[in-house]
Design a protein around this motif. Structure first.
Motif, mmCIF file in Angstrom:
data_model
loop_
_atom_site.group_PDB
_atom_site.id
_atom_site.type_symbol
_atom_site.label_atom_id
_atom_site.label_comp_id
_atom_site.label_asym_id
_atom_site.label_seq_id
_atom_site.Cartn_x
_atom_site.Cartn_y
_atom_site.Cartn_z
ATOM 1 N N ALA A 68 -74.848 31.940 50.515
ATOM 2 C CA ALA A 68 -74.003 32.945 49.878
ATOM 3 C C ALA A 68 -74.495 33.158 48.459
ATOM 4 O O ALA A 68 -74.786 32.201 47.741
ATOM 5 C CB ALA A 68 -72.550 32.504 49.879
ATOM 6 N N ASN A 69 -74.579 34.412 48.075
ATOM 7 C CA ASN A 69 -74.965 34.780 46.727
ATOM 8 C C ASN A 69 -73.800 35.519 46.088
ATOM 9 O O ASN A 69 -73.393 36.571 46.579
ATOM 10 C CB ASN A 69 -76.228 35.651 46.752
ATOM 11 N N GLU A 81 -72.583 38.032 48.979
ATOM 12 C CA GLU A 81 -73.416 38.412 50.123
ATOM 13 C C GLU A 81 -73.743 37.154 50.920
ATOM 14 O O GLU A 81 -74.231 36.172 50.363
ATOM 15 C CB GLU A 81 -74.703 39.083 49.650
ATOM 16 N N TYR A 82 -73.448 37.192 52.224
ATOM 17 C CA TYR A 82 -73.710 36.070 53.116
ATOM 18 C C TYR A 82 -74.913 36.415 53.989
ATOM 19 O O TYR A 82 -74.915 37.441 54.663
ATOM 20 C CB TYR A 82 -72.500 35.811 54.017
ATOM 21 N N SER A 83 -75.908 35.546 53.961
ATOM 22 C CA SER A 83 -77.131 35.768 54.746
ATOM 23 C C SER A 83 -77.491 34.497 55.504
ATOM 24 O O SER A 83 -77.311 33.390 54.994
ATOM 25 C CB SER A 83 -78.310 36.119 53.826
ATOM 26 N N THR A 115 -81.843 39.763 54.567
ATOM 27 C CA THR A 115 -80.812 40.792 54.387
ATOM 28 C C THR A 115 -79.435 40.222 54.718
ATOM 29 O O THR A 115 -79.283 39.458 55.668
ATOM 30 C CB THR A 115 -81.086 42.025 55.279
ATOM 31 N N PRO A 116 -78.425 40.585 53.947
ATOM 32 C CA PRO A 116 -77.074 40.058 54.180
ATOM 33 C C PRO A 116 -76.472 40.528 55.504
ATOM 34 O O PRO A 116 -76.654 41.671 55.910
ATOM 35 C CB PRO A 116 -76.262 40.604 53.016
ATOM 36 N N SER A 117 -75.752 39.622 56.141
ATOM 37 C CA SER A 117 -74.994 39.952 57.346
ATOM 38 C C SER A 117 -73.582 40.391 56.997
ATOM 39 O O SER A 117 -72.953 41.141 57.734
ATOM 40 C CB SER A 117 -74.908 38.732 58.267
ATOM 41 N N TYR A 146 -71.009 41.469 53.547
ATOM 42 C CA TYR A 146 -70.829 41.810 52.137
ATOM 43 C C TYR A 146 -69.326 41.755 51.861
ATOM 44 O O TYR A 146 -68.535 42.427 52.525
ATOM 45 C CB TYR A 146 -71.380 43.211 51.867
#
Length: 92
Positions: free
Chosen positions: A29-30, A55-57, A63-65, A67
C-alpha cells in the motif's frame, strides 16, 4: 496539538476490474496526504479536513488494483478528561 481528536468524514474505493487482488498474494500500500483544508479559523469552530489516498498493488504488479480515498476531520478536544454522567454518582 491542539487537533487531537479525529473523526471519519467519508471515503471512496475504486477497483480495477482488470487487475483484481488475489487472495494469498502479497500486497503493498502506498499512502499520500493529498490535501489539508483548514475551516472555521475565524471563530471558535476550527477544524482541519485531511484527505488521504491509498493505492493497493500486488507485489508482482506495478499498477494499483484498488484506489482508496479517505477524508478525516481533526478538531480540538473540547471535553474535559473526566465528564460527569447523568444519574451516576462518583461512587458508581
Amino acid at each position: 496539538m491542539p487537533f487531537d481528536h479525529r473523526m471519519w468524514v467519508g471515503g471512496t474505493m475504486k477497483w480495477d476490474p482488470n487487475n483484481p487482488l488475489i487472495i494469498g498474494e502479497a500486497v503493498s500500500a502506498n499512502s499520500n496526504v493529498t490535501s489539508i483544508v483548514p475551516r472555521g479559523f475565524e471563530g471558535d469552530k476550527s477544524k482541519l479536513f485531511l484527505t488521504q489516498t491509498i493505492e493497493y498493488s500486488m507485489k508482482a504488479k506495478s499498477t494499483p488494483s484498488l484506489y482508496e480515498e479517505r477524508t478525516h476531520v481533526y478538531i480540538p478536544k473540547t471535553l474535559p478528561a473526566k465528564t460527569a454522567r447523568p444519574g451516576l454518582s462518583d461512587n458508581a
